[in-house]
Design a protein around this motif. Structure first.
Motif, PDB file in Angstrom:
ATOM      1  N   LEU A  51      35.761   5.793  54.115  1.00 30.02           N
ATOM      2  CA  LEU A  51      36.529   7.063  53.343  1.00 30.02           C
ATOM      3  C   LEU A  51      35.345   8.152  53.611  1.00 30.02           C
ATOM      4  CD1 LEU A  51      39.038   4.914  50.444  1.00 30.02           C
ATOM      5  CD2 LEU A  51      39.726   5.913  53.087  1.00 30.02           C
ATOM      6  N   GLU A  52      35.221   9.375  53.362  1.00 31.71           N
ATOM      7  CA  GLU A  52      33.997  10.014  53.488  1.00 31.71           C
ATOM      8  C   GLU A  52      34.768  11.498  52.485  1.00 31.71           C
ATOM      9  OE1 GLU A  52      31.428  10.913  53.390  1.00 31.71           O
ATOM     10  OE2 GLU A  52      31.305  12.439  52.963  1.00 31.71           O
ATOM     11  N   GLN A  53      34.293  11.718  51.887  1.00 35.61           N
ATOM     12  CA  GLN A  53      34.408  12.812  51.158  1.00 35.61           C
ATOM     13  C   GLN A  53      34.590  14.171  51.788  1.00 35.61           C
ATOM     14  OE1 GLN A  53      32.594  12.870  47.240  1.00 35.61           O
ATOM     15  NE2 GLN A  53      30.598  13.578  47.725  1.00 35.61           N
ATOM     16  N   ASP A  60      22.713  20.280  55.702  1.00 36.65           N
ATOM     17  CA  ASP A  60      21.485  20.539  55.514  1.00 36.65           C
ATOM     18  C   ASP A  60      20.450  19.346  54.978  1.00 36.65           C
ATOM     19  OD1 ASP A  60      20.059  22.065  57.244  1.00 36.65           O
ATOM     20  OD2 ASP A  60      20.217  24.270  55.807  1.00 36.65           O
ATOM     21  N   PHE A  61      19.666  19.540  55.612  1.00 38.12           N
ATOM     22  CA  PHE A  61      18.150  18.310  55.136  1.00 38.12           C
ATOM     23  C   PHE A  61      18.872  17.552  54.440  1.00 38.12           C
ATOM     24  CE2 PHE A  61      16.779  23.192  54.215  1.00 38.12           C
ATOM     25  CZ  PHE A  61      15.940  23.172  55.893  1.00 38.12           C
ATOM     26  N   ARG A  62      19.564  16.149  55.439  1.00 37.06           N
ATOM     27  CA  ARG A  62      19.419  14.878  54.820  1.00 37.06           C
ATOM     28  C   ARG A  62      19.146  13.951  55.267  1.00 37.06           C
ATOM     29  NH1 ARG A  62      25.178  13.567  53.704  1.00 37.06           N
ATOM     30  NH2 ARG A  62      24.533  11.703  54.499  1.00 37.06           N
ATOM     31  N   GLY A  63      18.022  14.474  56.540  1.00 35.56           N
ATOM     32  CA  GLY A  63      17.648  13.525  57.214  1.00 35.56           C
ATOM     33  C   GLY A  63      18.032  13.114  58.421  1.00 35.56           C
TER      34      GLY A  63
HETATM   35  C1  LIG Z   1      16.363  16.696  51.421  1.00 33.61           C
HETATM   36  C2  LIG Z   1      16.088  14.754  52.160  1.00 33.61           C
HETATM   37  C3  LIG Z   1      15.933  14.897  53.159  1.00 33.61           C
HETATM   38  C4  LIG Z   1      15.539  13.526  53.672  1.00 33.61           C
HETATM   39  N1  LIG Z   1      14.461  13.246  55.019  1.00 33.61           N
HETATM   40  C5  LIG Z   1      15.109  12.017  55.042  1.00 33.61           C
HETATM   41  C6  LIG Z   1      14.416  11.786  56.711  1.00 33.61           C
HETATM   42  O1  LIG Z   1      13.443  12.473  57.151  1.00 33.61           O
HETATM   43  N2  LIG Z   1      14.137  10.447  56.941  1.00 33.61           N
HETATM   44  C7  LIG Z   1      15.418   9.458  56.282  1.00 33.61           C
HETATM   45  O2  LIG Z   1      14.897   8.009  57.131  1.00 33.61           O
HETATM   46  N3  LIG Z   1      15.169   9.861  55.192  1.00 33.61           N
HETATM   47  C8  LIG Z   1      15.627  10.537  54.850  1.00 33.61           C
HETATM   48  N4  LIG Z   1      16.380  11.104  53.551  1.00 33.61           N
HETATM   49  C9  LIG Z   1      16.610   9.585  53.026  1.00 33.61           C
HETATM   50  C10 LIG Z   1      18.246  10.110  53.989  1.00 33.61           C
HETATM   51  O3  LIG Z   1      19.313  11.142  53.547  1.00 33.61           O
HETATM   52  C11 LIG Z   1      18.883   8.392  52.879  1.00 33.61           C
HETATM   53  O4  LIG Z   1      18.300   7.654  53.025  1.00 33.61           O
HETATM   54  C12 LIG Z   1      20.374   8.033  53.369  1.00 33.61           C
HETATM   55  O5  LIG Z   1      20.879   8.941  54.138  1.00 33.61           O
HETATM   56  C13 LIG Z   1      20.910   6.780  53.129  1.00 33.61           C
HETATM   57  O6  LIG Z   1      21.971   6.703  53.733  1.00 33.61           O
HETATM   58  P1  LIG Z   1      23.505   6.286  53.290  1.00 33.61           P
HETATM   59  O7  LIG Z   1      24.453   5.739  54.268  1.00 33.61           O
HETATM   60  O8  LIG Z   1      23.507   4.990  52.070  1.00 33.61           O
HETATM   61  O9  LIG Z   1      23.827   7.557  52.186  1.00 33.61           O
HETATM   62  P2  LIG Z   1      24.308   8.873  52.363  1.00 33.61           P
HETATM   63  O10 LIG Z   1      23.545   9.442  53.532  1.00 33.61           O
HETATM   64  O11 LIG Z   1      23.608   9.293  51.256  1.00 33.61           O
HETATM   65  O12 LIG Z   1      25.581   9.037  52.622  1.00 33.61           O
HETATM   66  C14 LIG Z   1      26.813   8.951  51.683  1.00 33.61           C
HETATM   67  C15 LIG Z   1      27.857   9.452  52.584  1.00 33.61           C
HETATM   68  O13 LIG Z   1      28.655   9.170  51.103  1.00 33.61           O
HETATM   69  C16 LIG Z   1      29.778  10.369  50.668  1.00 33.61           C
HETATM   70  N5  LIG Z   1      30.023   9.711  49.204  1.00 33.61           N
HETATM   71  C17 LIG Z   1      29.479  10.174  48.343  1.00 33.61           C
HETATM   72  N6  LIG Z   1      30.887   9.880  47.619  1.00 33.61           N
HETATM   73  C18 LIG Z   1      31.760  10.187  47.776  1.00 33.61           C
HETATM   74  C19 LIG Z   1      33.423   9.388  47.403  1.00 33.61           C
HETATM   75  N7  LIG Z   1      32.795   9.145  46.430  1.00 33.61           N
HETATM   76  N8  LIG Z   1      33.913   8.870  48.406  1.00 33.61           N
HETATM   77  C20 LIG Z   1      33.273   8.713  49.907  1.00 33.61           C
HETATM   78  N9  LIG Z   1      32.801   9.232  50.683  1.00 33.61           N
HETATM   79  C21 LIG Z   1      31.484   9.761  49.138  1.00 33.61           C
HETATM   80  C22 LIG Z   1      28.470  11.661  51.012  1.00 33.61           C
HETATM   81  O14 LIG Z   1      29.661  12.001  51.421  1.00 33.61           O
HETATM   82  C23 LIG Z   1      28.035  11.014  52.175  1.00 33.61           C
HETATM   83  O15 LIG Z   1      28.561  11.152  53.491  1.00 33.61           O
HETATM   84  C24 LIG Z   1      16.143  12.281  52.925  1.00 33.61           C
HETATM   85  C25 LIG Z   1      17.164  12.907  51.824  1.00 33.61           C
HETATM   86  C26 LIG Z   1      16.704  13.894  51.235  1.00 33.61           C
HETATM   87  C27 LIG Z   1      17.933  14.161  50.612  1.00 33.61           C
END
Ligand SMILES: Cc1cc2nc3c(=O)[nH]c(=O)nc-3n(C[C@H](O)[C@H](O)[C@H](O)COP(=O)(O)OP(=O)(O)OC[C@H]3O[C@@H](n4cnc5c(N)ncnc54)[C@H](O)[C@@H]3O)c2cc1C
Length: 426
Positions: A51-53, A60-63
Motif C-alpha cells: 500500500l503506497e499513499q 524530489d531529493f529522496r536519495g
Molecule cells: C532529502 C533527502 C536526501 C536523501 N539522500 C539519500 C541518499 O543520497 N542516499 C541514501 O541512501 N539515502 C538518502 N536519504 C534517505 C533515504 O531516502 C531513506 O533512508 C530511504 O528512502 C528509506 O527507505 P524506506 O523504504 O524506509 O522509507 P521511504 O523511502 O521514506 O518510503 C516510505 C514510503 O511510505 C509511504 N507512506 C508514508 N505514510 C504512508 C501511509 N500512511 N500509507 C501508505 N504509504 C505511506 C511514503 O509515501 C513513501 O513512499 C535521503 C533522504 C532525504 C529526505
C-alpha cells in the motif's frame, strides 16, 4: 460493507469499509525498503499487498543511490543487468577540497565486488523498476493512492490495516503487517512505538544546478565536497544536472533565509567559484528543499503481527548516504527470516524479535559512526572561522593500507555484509 469496529487504532473515519482483502503480508509504504520486501516475498510465492499513499513514486531529493550491496542483491535475483539499462551515473568516491588541496578518503574501485561503485539513478526510476519486476509475480498486489489510517488489532495481535483510497475506506487483513512508511511513519505511531531521537549539528538545503558539459573537470564519478567558513557544499554529478547539498549549522535556516537569495548564491559561489554563473538560476526558495537532519531508533519495533523496517524503525543521518542501503538490508533479512514462517502459517512474535535482534546492532554501529563524523568532524568544520586545512596525519591515516579500505567497505556494504539466503534467491 461492514461498519468499522471499535478495536481499530487510528482515526475513526465516518465512512464505512468498502471491501476487505485477505493476504499473507501487508506492506505499508512503497519506498526502497517496502518495495524490495514486497518483491522478494512475491518471488517466494508469499501473497503480499503493498500500500503506497502517493499515486506515483516521484518525490524530489529522496536519495538516489544504489549501493554495491544492493547491486549484489539484484545480481543474486537476476535483475542487475536490466537495472544497468536505466540511465544512471556511477560514483567511485568522494573528493574533499580544502584550503591545502584535494583529498579523496574513499575509493570504491579497490573493493572486491563486481560492482565497485555507487549506482546513481532517480529514486522514482528505481522504484518503478522494482514495481514492474514485482508485478510479474501473481502473488504481488500494489495499491497506489492508499493512505493507511488504522491498524486492525484483535485478540492482542495486529491483523492488518485500513486505508483511505480515492473511493473510500478499504481494509487489508494479513498474518503480518510491515510498517515501511518512512521517517514520519504512521504505522509506528498507531502501534505505539516511540523512537529515541538524536539531533545532529547540521541541516541541509538540497537544490539543483544546471549541468554544463565540461564544467567541474574531474568531477565525473565523484562526490565533491567543498568547505567554506561555517558551511559545506556537497556536489553530486547527476549526468544532466548537479545535485547540491548546502550544509549549515542546525537552527540557522531562518538566518540563511533572512540573509536573502543573493547572500545564499554568494555563499555557494564562495565555496565553489566555478558555480558563479550556475547559481544565478536559483531565483526562488522553492527551488530548495530543507532536510532537517536527525537520527532516531525505536527501542522496540515489533509486536504480535507487526514489524517496522527502514526509516520507520531507525532513521539514519545523511552522513555517508546509507539510508536506502540499510532499509533494503532490513528487507533482505526480513525475507531470510520470515519467508518460511509466513508460508507455513507459523509466524511467531519470536521471529519478529529475531529480525530486530539481527538488524539492531548494525544500525547502532552505523549511527555511532555517523555521530562521531557529525559531532567531531562536521561540527568542527561548521564552527570554524578560518579556511580549513587537512592535517597531514589524517591524510596519512587514510593512506594506510590496512585502514584505507574500511570506510569504503562500510559505505558499500554496511557494517555487516547481508545476502539473500540461497533458498530465497532462486
Ligand atoms: C532529502 C533527502 C536526501 C536523501 N539522500 C539519500 C541518499 O543520497 N542516499 C541514501 O541512501 N539515502 C538518502 N536519504 C534517505 C533515504 O531516502 C531513506 O533512508 C530511504 O528512502 C528509506 O527507505 P524506506 O523504504 O524506509 O522509507 P521511504 O523511502 O521514506 O518510503 C516510505 C514510503 O511510505 C509511504 N507512506 C508514508 N505514510 C504512508 C501511509 N500512511 N500509507 C501508505 N504509504 C505511506 C511514503 O509515501 C513513501 O513512499 C535521503 C533522504 C532525504 C529526505
Amino acid at each position: 460493507m461492514s461498519a468499522i469496529p471499535e478495536n481499530t487504532h487510528g482515526l475513526i473515519a465516518a465512512e464505512p469499509v468498502r471491501d476487505s482483502h485477505q493476504t499473507t503480508c501487508c506492506v505499508v509504504g512503497g519506498g526502497p525498503g517496502g518495495m524490495m520486501l514486497a518483491l522478494l516475498l512475491a518471488r517466494q510465492r508469499v501473497p503480499v499487498t503493498l500500500l503506497e499513499q502517493h499515486k506515483d513514486f516521484d518525490r524530489d531529493f529522496r536519495g538516489d543511490t544504489v549501493h554495491p550491496s544492493t547491486l549484489e542483491l539484484l545480481d543474486q535475483i537476476g535483475l542487475v543487468e536490466s537495472l544497468h539499462k536505466l540511465q544512471h551515473a556511477k560514483i567511485y568516491g568522494p573528493t574533499i577540497r580544502l584550503a591545502n588541496g584535494s583529498f579523496s578518503p574513499v575509493d570504491f574501485r579497490r573493493l572486491k565486488t563486481k560492482f565497485p561503485y555507487i549506482f546513481v539513478v532517480p529514486q522514482v526510476r528505481f522504484l518503478d523498476f522494482l514495481a514492474a519486476e514485482a508485478s510479474k509475480f501473481p502473488d504481488f498486489r500494489l495499491v497506489m493512492g492508499a493512505n493507511v489510517e488504522q491498524l486492525i488489532e484483535e485478540d492482542g495481535r495486529v491483523r492488518g490495516v485500513r486505508y483511505l483510497g480515492a473511493d473510500g475506506m478499504h481494509e487489508v487483513r494479513a498474518a503480518l503487517t510491515v510498517g515501511a512508511d518512512g521517517r514520519f511513519s504512521k504505522v509506528r505511531r498507531l502501534a505505539g512505538f516511540e523512537p529515541i531521537h538524536t539531533s545532529a549539528p547540521m541541516d541541509i538545503m538540497w537544490f539543483r544546478l544546471p549541468h554544463v558539459p565540461g564544467d567541474l573537470p574531474g568531477a565525473e564519478g565523484r562526490v565533491l565536497g567543498g568547505v567554506g567558513i561555517g558551511k559545506l557544499l556537497v556536489v553530486f554529478d547527476r549526468v544532466d544536472y548537479w545535485q547540491v547539498a548546502f550544509v549549515f549549522p542546525k537552527g540557522q535556516y531562518q538566518q540563511v533565509r533572512a540573509a536573502g537569495l543573493e547572500a545564499f548564491r554568494r555563499s555557494i559561489a564562495e565555496i565553489e567559484p566555478s558555480f558563479a554563473e550556475h547559481v544565478k538560476t536559483i531565483t526562488d526558495w522553492h527551488q530548495c528543499t530543507l532536510l532537517s537532519v536527525e537520527s532516531s531508533r525505536c527501542p522496540r519495533w515489533y509486536k504480535p503481527g507487526l514489524t517496522l523496517i527502514g526509516d520507520a524503525a531507525h532513521l539514519l543521518s545523511p552522513v555517508g548516504g546509507v539510508g536506502i542501503n540499510y532499509a533494503i538490508q532490513d528487507a533482505v533479512v526480513a525475507t531470510n527470516l520470515l519467508t518460511e514462517p509466513l508460508k507455513t502459517g507459523r509466524l511467531e512474535v519470536a521471529d519478529l524479535a529475531k529480525l530486530q535482534h539481527e538488524r539492531e546492532w548494525p544500525i547502532q554501529v552505523i549511527q555511532a559512526v555517523q555521530a562521531v563524523a557529525q559531532n567531531r568532524v562536521l561540527a568542527t568544520v561548521l564552527r570554524s572561522q578560518t579556511a580549513l586545512k587537512m592535517p597531514w596525519y589524517v591524510r596519512a591515516f587514510f593512506a594506510t593500507p590496512v585502514i584505507r579500505d574500511i570506510p569504503a567497505r562500510v559505505l558499500a556494504f554496511g557494517v555487516t555484509r547481508v545476502r539473500l539466503q540461497e533458498a530465497n534467491s532462486l
